[in-house]
Design a protein around this motif. Structure first.
Motif: not given
Length: 176
Positions: A62-76
């Motif tokens: 629902g965020l970016l047409t055609g995409s299925s997943r969004l992965y986000l990584g942050f330094v712990k």
């Protein structure tokens, strides 16, 4: 006089060429602010990084047409942004490449072993943007990364894996 006017414009306009996702400057946004913005956008959380997880996963359809997943990584250690990766089912996304080129300009083509496994890269200040095909998973990936932070996150992950192996070996040793 020209220098003074230029400095005032820089201060008033903010950083030139800041790379933003959902209105957030990726080079400056911290984990909690990013997570709150994602929630406010109505994106569905699949899993959130914790002690043993190293990235968040969201349903991005629902965020970016055609995409299925969004992965986000942050330094712990300090909550710095390390990467955001959109996953698209399938290969060959020519419309996406055109949109990215229109937004970020000329890309650097990085050829793979075959004509079809090339990747496209833009270096924009502290952020690197890559569009690549992941043939083994039949996916296209759009990755925004802050290389120094990503390296820190990868080091944290390697340390975590080593600790897990050491704990497992210790338990095995004590079992006999």
């Amino acid at each position: 006089m020209k220098k003074t006017l230029y400095i005032i414009l820089l201060l008033w306009c903010g950083p030139v060429g800041a790379i933003e996702l959902l209105g957030m400057d990726l080079a400056k946004t911290q984990r909690d602010e990013f997570r709150q913005t994602i929630k406010n956008a109505g994106v569905t959380l699949i899993s959130e990084a914790g002690e043993e997880e190293f990235f968040d996963s969201y349903d991005s359809s629902g965020l970016l047409t055609g995409s299925s997943r969004l992965y986000l990584g942050f330094v712990k250690k300090d909550s710095r942004f390390a990467f955001a990766e959109y996953e698209f089912i399938g290969l060959l996304q020519p419309q996406l490449l055109k949109k990215l080129a229109a937004k970020y300009g000329q890309y650097q083509l990085e050829k793979g072993d075959y004509l079809t496994d090339s990747s496209y890269r833009w270096n924009k200040g502290a952020i690197t943007i890559t569009l690549k095909q992941d043939w083994s998973q039949y996916r296209t990936r759009l990755i925004y990364a802050q290389p120094q932070a990503l390296q820190s996150l990868q080091q944290e992950y390697l340390s975590f894996q080593k600790q897990q192996r050491d704990n497992s070996e210790s338990q095995q040793y004590n079992a006999y």
